[in-house]
Write a protein that holds these residues in place. Structure first.
Motif, PDB file in Angstrom:
ATOM      1  N   LYS A 133       0.259  -3.803  -8.530  1.00 50.90           N
ATOM      2  CA  LYS A 133       1.118  -3.512  -7.378  1.00 50.90           C
ATOM      3  C   LYS A 133       0.665  -4.168  -6.082  1.00 50.90           C
ATOM      4  O   LYS A 133       1.437  -4.248  -5.128  1.00 50.90           O
ATOM      5  N   VAL A 134      -0.601  -4.580  -6.012  1.00 48.24           N
ATOM      6  CA  VAL A 134      -1.083  -5.178  -4.759  1.00 48.24           C
ATOM      7  C   VAL A 134      -1.602  -6.602  -4.981  1.00 48.24           C
ATOM      8  O   VAL A 134      -1.065  -7.558  -4.421  1.00 48.24           O
ATOM      9  N   TRP A 159       0.847  -1.202   0.000  1.00 44.22           N
ATOM     10  CA  TRP A 159       0.000   0.000   0.000  1.00 44.22           C
ATOM     11  C   TRP A 159       0.883   1.252   0.000  1.00 44.22           C
ATOM     12  O   TRP A 159       0.605   2.222  -0.710  1.00 44.22           O
ATOM     13  N   GLY A 160       1.975   1.171   0.746  1.00 37.72           N
ATOM     14  CA  GLY A 160       2.894   2.302   0.817  1.00 37.72           C
ATOM     15  C   GLY A 160       3.559   2.596  -0.518  1.00 37.72           C
ATOM     16  O   GLY A 160       3.982   3.726  -0.781  1.00 37.72           O
ATOM     17  N   GLU A 161       3.622   1.572  -1.373  1.00 37.52           N
ATOM     18  CA  GLU A 161       4.329   1.737  -2.651  1.00 37.52           C
ATOM     19  C   GLU A 161       3.399   2.110  -3.791  1.00 37.52           C
ATOM     20  O   GLU A 161       3.846   2.311  -4.922  1.00 37.52           O
ATOM     21  N   ILE A 162       2.108   2.199  -3.511  1.00 40.34           N
ATOM     22  CA  ILE A 162       1.151   2.353  -4.617  1.00 40.34           C
ATOM     23  C   ILE A 162       1.111   3.793  -5.153  1.00 40.34           C
ATOM     24  O   ILE A 162       0.573   4.051  -6.219  1.00 40.34           O
ATOM     25  N   GLY A 163       1.720   4.709  -4.405  1.00 41.54           N
ATOM     26  CA  GLY A 163       1.751   6.099  -4.886  1.00 41.54           C
ATOM     27  C   GLY A 163       0.740   6.952  -4.157  1.00 41.54           C
ATOM     28  O   GLY A 163       0.065   6.484  -3.237  1.00 41.54           O
ATOM     29  N   GLN A 222      -5.660  -0.884 -12.797  1.00 43.85           N
ATOM     30  CA  GLN A 222      -4.426  -1.542 -13.232  1.00 43.85           C
ATOM     31  C   GLN A 222      -3.359  -1.495 -12.140  1.00 43.85           C
ATOM     32  O   GLN A 222      -2.685  -2.490 -11.862  1.00 43.85           O
ATOM     33  N   ALA A 223      -3.232  -0.323 -11.502  1.00 44.15           N
ATOM     34  CA  ALA A 223      -2.215  -0.171 -10.457  1.00 44.15           C
ATOM     35  C   ALA A 223      -2.484  -1.118  -9.288  1.00 44.15           C
ATOM     36  O   ALA A 223      -1.563  -1.745  -8.754  1.00 44.15           O
ATOM     37  N   ILE A 224      -3.746  -1.216  -8.901  1.00 40.11           N
ATOM     38  CA  ILE A 224      -4.090  -2.102  -7.776  1.00 40.11           C
ATOM     39  C   ILE A 224      -3.786  -3.548  -8.151  1.00 40.11           C
ATOM     40  O   ILE A 224      -3.195  -4.301  -7.368  1.00 40.11           O
TER      41      ILE A 224
END
Lengths: 136, 367
Positions: A100-101, A13-17, A95-97
């Motif tokens: 990245k997660v 979560w910290g890296e998601i921006g 897409q990011a979720i």
């Protein structure tokens, strides 16, 4: 996301921006869910015992509602899951979720599962080794 | 009768401090962490979660630490804590065919599809104390073997069921199963209610009852159809979402016991079943539960009720360790007034008897 280790989800979560601000509608709350079993695994349900569950609800500035339900007592995780649930309703975030997660967590969960299975497989009884030898 | 007393506040406060001191033990030793209890005393955690009827590893570890390893006290602590929490709802019933099984055995079929997977079991240990554990040291990791991804683990019961040799379990009747934490236990209880009671029940009590059925007190000729232990997902439908989500994966042990049955009025001879389900790895508990579940079906199967394990009222009323230890241990509370009144009664009775005896001696002398 609900089944992930709390610190792992928090790290991802910290890296998601930078994320949009949100309002907490329901502060993370710890409660119980009654876990049901089935008689002989496939019959009528019965109450097997409870488990702790944490839930939270949030609303993004843009209006989307998000809900988080996670097993155990993990307030921070429930809140993150709720925000991700809300963000996931916005196409630009999907897409990011996913990348990245969701994908890394799924990958890690699969690796843990494979290790459990591989260790169990090493204890599988091989009956060929107890085949009776030819008599006299 | 219990009559309240006052006083002793300082003594009680100091007693609590003494308990805390004892709990900590010698200060030159490292204090136990909850993670250590969870990881290294995992089966104690499993038992406390099962009988505390609350799946939460760190809460159970905390209860064990607080109770200084007294598991029945820890179960009590966990039960007390759960009453402080709101209920969000009921899960969907667990689907144990989706289990990532660490162990799966059948004592009825050698070549069961999916195989006999021993997993972590004490069954084949020699029960010799391992003094190497007394010293700290690196322990090797468990070996692994290639996984056959295509290999499913079908239920052993399903195989026998298809041949008509085994009774199918009772189907859901559409009604929500009664929950004894919400509505009081009323007898006669239906099978789901009995199973909930047994799932929370004391392992020692159920083990002794299960053993009694094997020794002839309500014998039901059991075989282990299947025992499996591993992780299963818990699915839940939050009302605000209206669709199913998976909350967690939890460890459970299930035991499907298969029992001989000669048949009755309209039932042909077939095998019947008893079922056990426990949180964590708790095979002895799941097996004992399955034996007692089957024994309690005596009336349903037109068997003679001759033994304690078949007596629903006896079993269900005495299975709970929290109730049992509460009622036994309340005897330690001051019963001074109560006992005083009994002393008066016994003194009076004794006086009357002595008076009568003296009169009898006098009468005899006079004759």
């Amino acid at each position: 996301m609900a089944k992930a280790p709390t610190d792992r989800l928090e790290a991802l979560w910290g890296e998601i921006g930078s994320t949009p601000t949100y309002t907490v509608l329901r502060r993370p709350e710890i409660g119980l869910v009654m876990v049901k079993g089935r008689i002989s695994g496939s019959g009528a349900p019965f109450c097997a015992g409870e488990m702790t569950v944490t839930r939270a609800a949030v609303r993004l500035e843009s209006g989307e509602l998000g809900f988080g339900y996670v097993g155990g007592r993990h307030p921070r995780q429930a809140e993150i899951v709720a925000v991700l649930d809300a963000l996931g309703q916005r196409t630009e975030w999907q897409q990011a979720i996913e990348d990245k997660v969701v994908a890394p967590l799924a990958h890690e969960a699969d690796a843990r599962r494979q290790l459990v299975k591989a260790r169990a497989a090493a204890t599988k009884v091989d009956f060929f080794t107890v085949a009776r030898e030819a008599g006299p | 009768m219990y009559v309240a007393v006052k006083g002793g506040e300082t003594a009680i406060a100091n007693s609590l401090d003494l308990v805390a001191d004892k709990r900590r033990g010698a200060r030159d030793l490292a204090e136990l962490t909850l993670d250590q209890i969870d990881q290294q005393l995992g089966l104690a955690v499993d038992r406390v979660m099962t009988e505390g009827s609350c799946y939460d590893r760190s809460l159970a570890a905390l209860a064990i630490k607080q109770a200084r390893g007294d598991l029945i006290e820890a179960i009590f602590l966990l039960r007390a804590y759960r009453t402080t929490l709101p209920r969000f709802g009921d899960s969907e019933p667990l689907d144990t065919t989706r289990m990532v099984a660490e162990r799966r055995i059948s004592s009825t079929f050698k070549d069961v599809p999916g195989g006999q997977v021993l997993g972590p079991t004490y069954d084949y240990t020699h029960r010799l104390l391992d003094f190497s554990l007394a010293a700290a040291g690196e322990r090797p990791e468990a070996p692994t073997a290639p996984v056959d991804a295509a290999q499913a683990l079908p239920r052993v019961g399903d195989i026998l069921e298809r041949e008509g040799m085994l009774e199918p379990p009772p189907a859901a009747n559409g009604e929500a199963s009664q929950d004894i934490t919400r509505t009081p236990l009323v007898m006669p209880a239906d099978r789901p209610v009995r199973l909930q009671n047994l799932a929370r029940g004391d392992e020692g009590f159920l083990l002794a009852l299960g053993y009694s059925t094997q020794r002839g007190y309500g014998n039901n000729h059991p075989f282990v159809g299947e025992i499996r232990y591993g992780q299963v997902p818990v699915a839940f439908v939050p009302e605000e979402l209206g669709f199913e989500i998976e909350l967690a994966e939890i460890d459970v042990t299930e035991c499907d016991m298969v029992n001989q049955f000669a048949g009755a009025h309209n039932i042909p001879p077939q095998f019947t079943r008893g079922y056990g389900l426990a949180f964590g790895h708790a095979e002895r508990k799941a097996m004992a539960m399955a034996l007692v579940d089957r024994a309690l079906r005596a009336e349903e199967l037109s068997e003679n009720i001759t033994s304690p394990a078949q007596d629903e009222e006896f079993v269900l009323s005495h299975s709970d360790s929290v109730e049992a230890s509460g009622f036994v241990q309340h005897l330690k509370l001051p019963h001074y007034v109560d006992f005083q009144s009994e002393l008066v009664v016994v003194r009076t009775l004794r006086h009357e008897v002595e008076e009568r005896n003296r009169q009898a001696v006098l009468d005899q002398a006079a004759e």
